[in-house]
Design an enzyme around this catalytic site. Structure first.
Site, short mmCIF file in Angstrom:
data_model
loop_
_atom_site.label_atom_id
_atom_site.label_comp_id
_atom_site.label_asym_id
_atom_site.label_seq_id
_atom_site.Cartn_x
_atom_site.Cartn_y
_atom_site.Cartn_z
N GLY A 111 6.19 -0.55 0.70
CA GLY A 111 7.35 -1.12 0.03
C GLY A 111 7.50 -2.61 0.13
O GLY A 111 8.58 -3.14 -0.12
N ARG A 142 3.46 -6.27 10.03
CA ARG A 142 3.76 -7.69 9.99
C ARG A 142 4.37 -8.16 8.67
O ARG A 142 4.99 -9.22 8.61
CB ARG A 142 2.50 -8.53 10.28
CG ARG A 142 1.39 -8.37 9.27
CD ARG A 142 0.21 -9.30 9.52
NE ARG A 142 0.49 -10.68 9.30
CZ ARG A 142 0.58 -11.26 8.10
NH1 ARG A 142 0.42 -10.54 6.99
NH2 ARG A 142 0.83 -12.55 7.98
N THR A 162 6.87 -7.20 6.47
CA THR A 162 8.31 -7.39 6.28
C THR A 162 8.81 -8.53 7.15
O THR A 162 9.65 -9.33 6.73
CB THR A 162 9.07 -6.09 6.61
OG1 THR A 162 8.47 -5.03 5.87
CG2 THR A 162 10.53 -6.19 6.23
N SER A 217 -0.99 -5.21 7.80
CA SER A 217 -1.34 -4.48 9.01
C SER A 217 -0.35 -4.84 10.10
O SER A 217 0.39 -5.82 9.99
CB SER A 217 -2.76 -4.84 9.48
OG SER A 217 -2.77 -6.11 10.08
N ALA A 218 -0.37 -4.03 11.16
CA ALA A 218 0.39 -4.34 12.37
C ALA A 218 1.87 -4.57 12.10
O ALA A 218 2.51 -5.36 12.79
CB ALA A 218 -0.23 -5.53 13.11
N ILE A 264 0.84 -1.21 0.00
CA ILE A 264 0.00 0.00 0.00
C ILE A 264 0.87 1.26 0.00
O ILE A 264 0.43 2.34 0.37
CB ILE A 264 -0.97 0.00 1.20
CG1 ILE A 264 -0.20 -0.10 2.54
CG2 ILE A 264 -1.96 -1.13 1.07
CD1 ILE A 264 -1.10 0.09 3.75
N GLU A 301 4.20 0.87 11.86
CA GLU A 301 3.35 1.49 12.89
C GLU A 301 4.20 2.26 13.90
O GLU A 301 3.77 3.28 14.43
CB GLU A 301 2.57 0.43 13.66
CG GLU A 301 2.16 -0.78 12.88
CD GLU A 301 0.78 -0.66 12.28
OE1 GLU A 301 0.67 -0.87 11.07
OE2 GLU A 301 -0.16 -0.36 13.00
#
Ligand code: FES
Ligand code: FES
Length: 908
Positions: free
Chosen positions: A638, A678, A680, A675-676, A635, A868
């Site tokens: 990367g 997670r 990478t 999200s979160a 999004i 985040e």
């Protein structure tokens, strides 16, 4: 003067063009819909975002505010017509500097910059900031965009293409960057077919209401073409969706009552001309408005969901030791209360997408962060088997958490199923803001104690989080906040409770941090109180209490790879320089005051104590194509690039040979949601495992040792060491089930352990850490605050791509700055981008990023998540700096001038 339906003529990108003139049509619509030039983006249709910037006779204009008639006979240049010149190669500079993240603002930025550079090929940063001030970016914090504009001359320097085994740590350009700078990237609003029907929603104007829909057929018959109205009665499946299945409570179309303003009750489907001729204000519906609390200060008189007494969705809880006794015995105690508002994600791309039928499979191409969750939710609502729904994520023009929840997917799916035709929907800016999720408003109280030496003895935290009308991510926030509210500090006695409470406000969901940024504001404010009470330097106080390797968290988890003290230590020279600078300035100024603040963060990557797997597939085809099936939606952060970098080094082939496939639920395995922080870590680890597994297969086939080098040359795969080279002829190998001759697929699920009744367990396998210093200037007469400089030290474990990591830090700081100083979403009042303010180029401080690499034992190559984390310390550091400058203690966000002035007065 042009009469209606006359032809309008233009020169567009050097070519003649003519379209039918319809009164009042926007130039942006003509460019996109009539001429197919979809590189020009639309973020607001109101002149607020600048995404639609084009050149009209060489001058930048908002195409959404320019009528097509006004542009007649003019020379128009869009992103598709932007070419490198002798003096500038802007698009290459944007790639080289990592100036495009999600890329939705990039065409507008490039056009505004092109106009500047034509007149001023070597602008100063201030001139570039000024020229781009009308174009909003929600991802980058503008730093790299300005870098690129100031470094636009063509260069002979080739792009960095690391050799095999050298991808990790390389500052390579994003692998999906070229379409973003050319304007050819396909976002949700960009894909269509000539026969696609348009879908528009009828939405509630009330915060809560009962309703009865009247004779829709008679109303729709006013349009010349065939127009359909579909309501909840037309939904073939279970009219209920939600990101956490056990709490799924949101209807795709409300049935008899709406619970928040902007909730959809019907969709109208037809060709655009017919829909334009309908008067949507006369849609036949009788509303009976109800009492509607939209904030936590008003007690609701009715249950928002009958099954949830007191409108309580869930309580999260963590406790260890005996916090009450420890507080009683503490030498110093700080207690405080802070309220924070709804915050809008304000991505520049409103939700958009298209659905069509491919045989008996419903295909949806729309913006999303969670394709598998979209598939399952849409299938449930539409009564389809999940395998009969295929989600092809469009490029996402920003998400930041909100595009985890489905929005228009069930609506366009319903339209396509019912009509049998492709159906397309593009939210307006205001319906995007009204109907999608927000950051949870919070009302928090806490007490923290220390002993006489300044060591933390105990903490109590109590927070109410306004989760709005539907559950969305409310359970996640309520559970994650108590785990994190201590901050990255050793806290031996602790109790934290967080409640997610329904109101008739918009649903609160995921927004970069899941409630942790709100809690950190209170905890870090109290840490400043305690440092002052203990007579200690504020940064030294934090170092004294920072978690260390081997310490246990408030959940009882033994931690390793803990980098918070390294971050704080890296900030020390900057801290002392900043304090000195501020003191010097303040000695010479009476009304302008400068201050310095510091705050820390920690953040567990992935789901809290729940399964969270990702699966990655890497294959080599018979014709020598190396493919990575990458199901993680990028999004803008990367993941396409960094996950490929990880896979490349694990396999031992160069990044430049990888062909990225997906995400697409028909083509890629499940990489979970973006999200979160997670992807990478979790998907990166799956990529590492798949890369290593494929390497082992190749080594075994060639009977070579682990340290052998791989070379992929056409249909020959060479495996060599210092003594021998073996060749694998790919065309001679049998094709396996996935269509490859050599393939590996691996799954990784973080080793966590669910929390018990006291919140004890292993909620996350990997944490990231960081700390930031804010330097601000407060006008003590006006109450205005200018953030002058931020220094951000973050522990990434291992930096995969420094340029992309810097981009995350800079973008997170921009969002944290907005949270601290300007952003407050008020339903019914700030449903556009001129009443809801986000930072522009002029609001941004200079930023220094410092990366710490303290390896995590679990993360792939030792890495930790970052996305985040970077937002969490920004707002508390700014608030602490405001207080240092002026004495103002802000207890309600944002720190608007009137609140700062009131707080200064209170402090005096
Ligand atoms: S779309 Fe034109 S300014 Fe936002
Ligand atoms: S890159 Fe600017 S809005 Fe996403």
């Amino acid at each position: 003067m042009n009469r209606p339906f006359d032809k309008l003529s233009f020169t567009v990108n050097g070519q003649p063009a003519a379209v039918a003139n319809k009164p009042g049509r926007r130039l942006s619509e003509v460019l996109r819909e009539d001429l197919g030039l979809r590189g020009t983006k639309v973020g607001c249709d109101a002149g607020d975002c600048g995404a639609c910037t084009v050149l009209l006779n060489g001058a930048p204009v908002c195409a959404c505010l320019t009528t097509a008639a006004r542009a007649a006979n003019c020379d128009i240049t869009t992103i598709e017509g932007l070419k490198p010149s002798a003096t500038t190669d802007l698009q290459a500079a944007f790639l080289r500097h990592g100036a495009a993240q999600c890329g939705i603002c990039t065409p507008g930025m490039l056009m505004a910059a092109a106009a500047l550079l034509r007149d001023n090929p070597h602008p100063s940063r201030a001139q570039a900031e000024d020229a781009l001030s009308g174009v909003l970016c929600r991802c980058t914090g503008y730093v790299k965009i300005i870098d690129a504009v100031c470094d636009a001359p063509p260069t002979d320097q080739p792009s960095l293409k690391p050799q095999a085994g050298q991808a990790i740590g390389a500052r390579i350009e994003r692998l999906d960057g070229i379409p973003k700078v050319l304007g050819t990237e396909v976002y949700g609003a960009d894909h269509t077919t000539p026969y696609a029907l348009e879908v528009r929603a009828i939405r509630s104007p009330h915060h809560a209401a009962k309703f009865i829909i009247g004779n829709t057929a008679a109303w729709a018959a006013q349009a010349p073409g065939t127009t359909h109205v579909f309501t909840a009665a037309d939904i073939p499946g279970e009219n209920r969706f939600g990101v956490i299945p056990a709490y799924a409570d949101q209807p795709a179309l409300a049935e008899t009552r709406t619970r928040h303003r902007g909730e959809a009750i019907a969709i109208v489907v037809g060709d655009t001309t017919s829909l334009d001729m309908l008067n949507f204000d006369t849609f036949p519906v009788d509303w009976t408005p109800q009492d509607a609390p939209i904030d936590l200060s008003t007690k609701p008189t009715h249950p928002i969901h009958d099954s949830r007494p007191d409108n309580l969705l869930i309580t999260g809880h963590v406790t260890c030791g005996d916090p009450n006794a420890a507080l009683d015995q503490s030498a110093h105690i700080a207690t405080g209360h802070i309220d924070t508002p709804y915050i809008e994600h304000a991505y520049i791309e409103p939700e958009a997408g298209i659905a069509w039928l491919d045989g008996d499979t419903l295909v949806i191409q729309a913006c999303t962060q969670a394709p598998i969750m979209d598939r399952d939710d849409t299938a449930r609502v539409l009564g389809l088997a999940p395998q009969k729904v295929r989600i092809i994520p469009a490029a996402a023009g920003g998400g930041f958490g909100s595009k985890l929840d489905v929005s228009l997917q069930p609506l366009i799916g319903l339209a396509a199923l019912k009509t049998g035709k492709p159906a397309r929907m593009i939210y307006t800016r205001s319906e995007s803001m009204q109907s999608t999720t927000k950051r949870h408003p919070s009302s928090m109280t806490a007490s923290i104690g220390t002993d006489a030496t300044g060591k933390i003895t105990a903490m109590r935290f109590d927070g109410d989080f306004n989760t709005g009308a539907y559950a969305s991510w409310g359970p996640t926030v309520a559970i994650r906040v108590p785990v994190h509210a201590s901050g990255p500090y050793k806290t031996p006695n602790y109790r934290a409770d967080a409640r997610a409470i329904h109101t008739n406000g918009p649903s609160s969901g995921a927004f970069r941090g899941f409630g942790v940024p709100q809690a950190a504001i209170l905890q870090e404010t109290l840490y400043d109180d305690l440092a002052l009470a203990c007579g200690q330097d504020r940064l030294a106080f934090r170092r004294l209490n920072a978690l260390q390797d081997g310490d246990r968290s408030v959940c009882g988890q033994e931690l390793h790879g803990v980098g918070i003290d390294d971050c704080l230590a890296a900030l020390e020279p900057h801290w002392h320089r900043a304090l000195h600078d501020a003191a010097k300035f303040n000695a010479a100024n009476h009304t302008l005051k400068r201050g310095v603040g510091v705050a820390s963060c920690w953040y567990g990557c992935g789901n809290t104590g729940l399964p969270n797997p990702s699966t990655m597939r890497i294959g080599i085809s018979t014709d020598g194509q190396l493919c990575i099936h990458q199901g993680a939606t990028d999004i803008g952060q990367g993941s396409n690039t960094v996950i490929t970098q990880i896979a490349a080094d694990a396999l031992g082939l160069p990044v430049s040979q990888f062909h990225i496939i997906g995400p697409d639920t028909g083509l890629t395995p499940d990489c979970g949601k973006t999200s979160a922080s997670r992807q990478t870590y979790v998907t990166g680890k799956a990529a590492e495992l798949a890369g290593r597994a494929l390497r082992q297969t190749i080594l075994a086939k060639s009977n070579m040792a682990n340290d052998a080098r791989l070379t992929l040359d056409g249909t020959t795969l060479r495996v060599s060491d210092n003594t021998a080279t073996r060749e694998i002829n790919l065309t001679a190998l049998p094709i396996t089930e996935h269509g490859y001759v050599l393939v590996a697929q691996e799954t990784y699920d973080p080793p966590t352990q669910g929390l018990d009744a006291n919140g004890q367990g292993i909620p996350y396998a990997v944490y990231g850490y960081g700390a930031q210093i804010a330097e601000v200037q407060v006008d003590t007469i006006l109450g205005t605050v200018k953030v002058r400089h931020m220094t951000a030290a973050h522990d990434l474990g291992r930096v995969i791509n420094p340029m992309l990591a810097e981009g995350q830090v800079e973008g997170g700081i921009a969002q944290g700055l907005g949270m601290a100083l300007m952003e407050e979403y008020i339903p019914g009042r700030t449903e556009n981008l001129h009443d809801y303010l986000i930072p522009t180029t002029g609001d941004m401080p200079t930023i220094r990023s410092i990366f710490i690499e303290k390896p995590d034992p679990e993360g792939p190559y030792g890495l930790k998540g970052l996305g985040e984390h970077v937002l969490i310390p920004t707002a508390p550091a700014i608030l602490n700096a405001i207080r240092h400058a002026s004495g103002a203690r802000i207890t309600r966000l944002p720190a608007l001038p009137h609140r700062v002035l009131a707080a200064i007065k209170a402090a005096q």
